[in-house]
Design a protein around this motif. Sequence first.
Motif, PDB file in Angstrom:
ATOM      1  N   ILE A  34      18.342  74.934  42.726  1.00  9.84           N
ATOM      2  CA  ILE A  34      16.946  74.823  43.178  1.00  9.84           C
ATOM      3  C   ILE A  34      16.733  75.658  44.440  1.00  9.84           C
ATOM      4  CG2 ILE A  34      15.211  73.221  44.079  1.00  9.84           C
ATOM      5  CD1 ILE A  34      16.563  71.095  42.164  1.00  9.84           C
ATOM      6  N   ALA A  35      17.702  75.658  45.332  1.00  4.04           N
ATOM      7  CA  ALA A  35      17.593  76.467  46.555  1.00  4.04           C
ATOM      8  C   ALA A  35      17.513  77.954  46.218  1.00  4.04           C
ATOM      9  CB  ALA A  35      18.783  76.194  47.470  1.00  4.04           C
ATOM     10  N   ASN A  36      18.219  78.372  45.163  1.00  2.00           N
ATOM     11  CA  ASN A  36      18.240  79.781  44.771  1.00  2.00           C
ATOM     12  C   ASN A  36      17.062  80.177  43.891  1.00  2.00           C
ATOM     13  OD1 ASN A  36      20.584  80.496  46.176  1.00  2.00           O
ATOM     14  ND2 ASN A  36      21.859  79.647  44.564  1.00  2.00           N
ATOM     15  N   ASP A  37      16.395  79.205  43.282  1.00  4.94           N
ATOM     16  CA  ASP A  37      15.227  79.481  42.454  1.00  4.94           C
ATOM     17  C   ASP A  37      14.202  78.387  42.682  1.00  4.94           C
ATOM     18  OD1 ASP A  37      13.277  80.021  40.580  1.00  4.94           O
ATOM     19  OD2 ASP A  37      14.595  79.785  38.834  1.00  4.94           O
ATOM     20  N   PRO A  38      13.250  78.634  43.583  1.00  3.44           N
ATOM     21  CA  PRO A  38      12.248  77.614  43.902  1.00  3.44           C
ATOM     22  C   PRO A  38      11.408  77.163  42.703  1.00  3.44           C
ATOM     23  CG  PRO A  38      12.196  79.412  45.494  1.00  3.44           C
ATOM     24  CD  PRO A  38      13.111  79.833  44.385  1.00  3.44           C
ATOM     25  N   ASN A  39      11.414  77.921  41.614  1.00  2.00           N
ATOM     26  CA  ASN A  39      10.651  77.550  40.417  1.00  2.00           C
ATOM     27  C   ASN A  39      11.531  76.950  39.323  1.00  2.00           C
ATOM     28  OD1 ASN A  39       8.050  78.350  41.338  1.00  2.00           O
ATOM     29  ND2 ASN A  39       8.678  80.474  41.055  1.00  2.00           N
ATOM     30  N   ALA A  40      12.721  76.512  39.675  1.00  2.00           N
ATOM     31  CA  ALA A  40      13.665  75.960  38.698  1.00  2.00           C
ATOM     32  C   ALA A  40      13.182  74.595  38.214  1.00  2.00           C
ATOM     33  CB  ALA A  40      15.058  75.859  39.306  1.00  2.00           C
ATOM     34  N   VAL A  41      12.573  74.580  37.053  1.00  2.00           N
ATOM     35  CA  VAL A  41      12.039  73.339  36.489  1.00  2.00           C
ATOM     36  C   VAL A  41      13.163  72.482  35.905  1.00  2.00           C
ATOM     37  CG1 VAL A  41      10.479  72.347  34.765  1.00  2.00           C
ATOM     38  CG2 VAL A  41       9.824  74.433  35.984  1.00  2.00           C
ATOM     39  N   GLY A  42      13.969  73.071  35.045  1.00  2.00           N
ATOM     40  CA  GLY A  42      15.036  72.328  34.382  1.00  2.00           C
ATOM     41  C   GLY A  42      16.029  71.740  35.369  1.00  2.00           C
ATOM     42  N   ALA A  43      16.362  72.489  36.424  1.00  2.00           N
ATOM     43  CA  ALA A  43      17.306  71.990  37.427  1.00  2.00           C
ATOM     44  C   ALA A  43      16.732  70.770  38.153  1.00  2.00           C
ATOM     45  CB  ALA A  43      17.656  73.088  38.428  1.00  2.00           C
ATOM     46  N   ARG A  44      15.426  70.775  38.407  1.00  2.00           N
ATOM     47  CA  ARG A  44      14.791  69.621  39.058  1.00  2.00           C
ATOM     48  C   ARG A  44      14.860  68.384  38.162  1.00  2.00           C
ATOM     49  NH1 ARG A  44      12.164  73.696  41.633  1.00  2.00           N
ATOM     50  NH2 ARG A  44      11.704  73.286  43.825  1.00  2.00           N
ATOM     51  N   ILE A  45      14.589  68.581  36.887  1.00  2.00           N
ATOM     52  CA  ILE A  45      14.644  67.459  35.945  1.00  2.00           C
ATOM     53  C   ILE A  45      16.071  66.922  35.855  1.00  2.00           C
ATOM     54  CG2 ILE A  45      14.327  66.780  33.525  1.00  2.00           C
ATOM     55  CD1 ILE A  45      12.099  69.002  33.434  1.00  2.00           C
ATOM     56  N   GLU A  46      17.020  67.827  35.765  1.00  2.00           N
ATOM     57  CA  GLU A  46      18.432  67.432  35.659  1.00  2.00           C
ATOM     58  C   GLU A  46      18.892  66.724  36.932  1.00  2.00           C
ATOM     59  OE1 GLU A  46      21.647  66.856  33.371  1.00  2.00           O
ATOM     60  OE2 GLU A  46      19.954  68.021  32.643  1.00  2.00           O
ATOM     61  N   LEU A  47      18.433  67.191  38.094  1.00  2.00           N
ATOM     62  CA  LEU A  47      18.804  66.534  39.349  1.00  2.00           C
ATOM     63  C   LEU A  47      18.179  65.140  39.433  1.00  2.00           C
ATOM     64  CD1 LEU A  47      20.320  66.595  42.013  1.00  2.00           C
ATOM     65  CD2 LEU A  47      18.388  67.870  43.012  1.00  2.00           C
ATOM     66  N   ALA A  48      16.943  65.007  38.961  1.00  2.00           N
ATOM     67  CA  ALA A  48      16.307  63.680  38.926  1.00  2.00           C
ATOM     68  C   ALA A  48      17.110  62.740  38.017  1.00  2.00           C
ATOM     69  CB  ALA A  48      14.859  63.797  38.449  1.00  2.00           C
ATOM     70  N   ALA A  49      17.581  63.252  36.883  1.00  2.00           N
ATOM     71  CA  ALA A  49      18.406  62.438  35.979  1.00  2.00           C
ATOM     72  C   ALA A  49      19.737  62.088  36.635  1.00  2.00           C
ATOM     73  CB  ALA A  49      18.631  63.180  34.662  1.00  2.00           C
ATOM     74  N   THR A  50      20.268  63.002  37.430  1.00  2.00           N
ATOM     75  CA  THR A  50      21.517  62.739  38.152  1.00  2.00           C
ATOM     76  C   THR A  50      21.314  61.604  39.147  1.00  2.00           C
ATOM     77  OG1 THR A  50      22.214  65.041  37.896  1.00  2.00           O
ATOM     78  CG2 THR A  50      23.279  63.771  39.648  1.00  2.00           C
ATOM     79  N   TYR A  51      20.214  61.649  39.885  1.00  2.00           N
ATOM     80  CA  TYR A  51      19.929  60.566  40.830  1.00  2.00           C
ATOM     81  C   TYR A  51      19.753  59.232  40.104  1.00  2.00           C
ATOM     82  CZ  TYR A  51      19.363  64.038  44.544  1.00  2.00           C
ATOM     83  OH  TYR A  51      19.567  65.038  45.459  1.00  2.00           O
TER      84      TYR A  51
END
Length: 157
Positions: free
Chosen positions: A98-115
């Motif tokens: 996410i830090a490397n791609d501010p528009n990373a949608v899938g990474a945000r969803i995956e991180l939310a699932a990780t939390y």
Amino acid sequence: RAAYDEGLALARRAVNLDEDNADAHFAVFGNEGRLMLLDGVTPNPISLLKVNNELERALELNPNHADALAAKGGLYRQLPWALGGSLSLAEECLTKAIANDPNAVGARIELAATYRDMGEPNRGLPLLDKAMVIAQREGKQRLLAEARTLQAEIQQH
């Protein structure tokens, strides 16, 4: 299936033309992974090692490759511990993606699932809000639906 077969052939051709192209290695990983899923291949050490080699090569060539970091984070989250799964490593990779791609949608969803999987689901809600805004703006309907589904799941519990 035909599109993934063609994508894999093109990705392998790109690797053959430039072994040092991180995007080409990531494309091999992505297409092979999708074909394995379509074929119903159950994740096992051999099949995972096969696709993971390309993912590792992409990250070796470009440690900040946002898509490869997101994929690695997803693998860490989804794999059982015995096969190398780790929620803390998932969080690390996904945060970096996410830090490397501010528009990373899938990474945000995956991180939310990780939390959620870490027992801290509310930490993921702001990530899902941002993911939905980006997905809506970029017309990424599948990811928009995925974010909404996870948000509803978290809010129900």
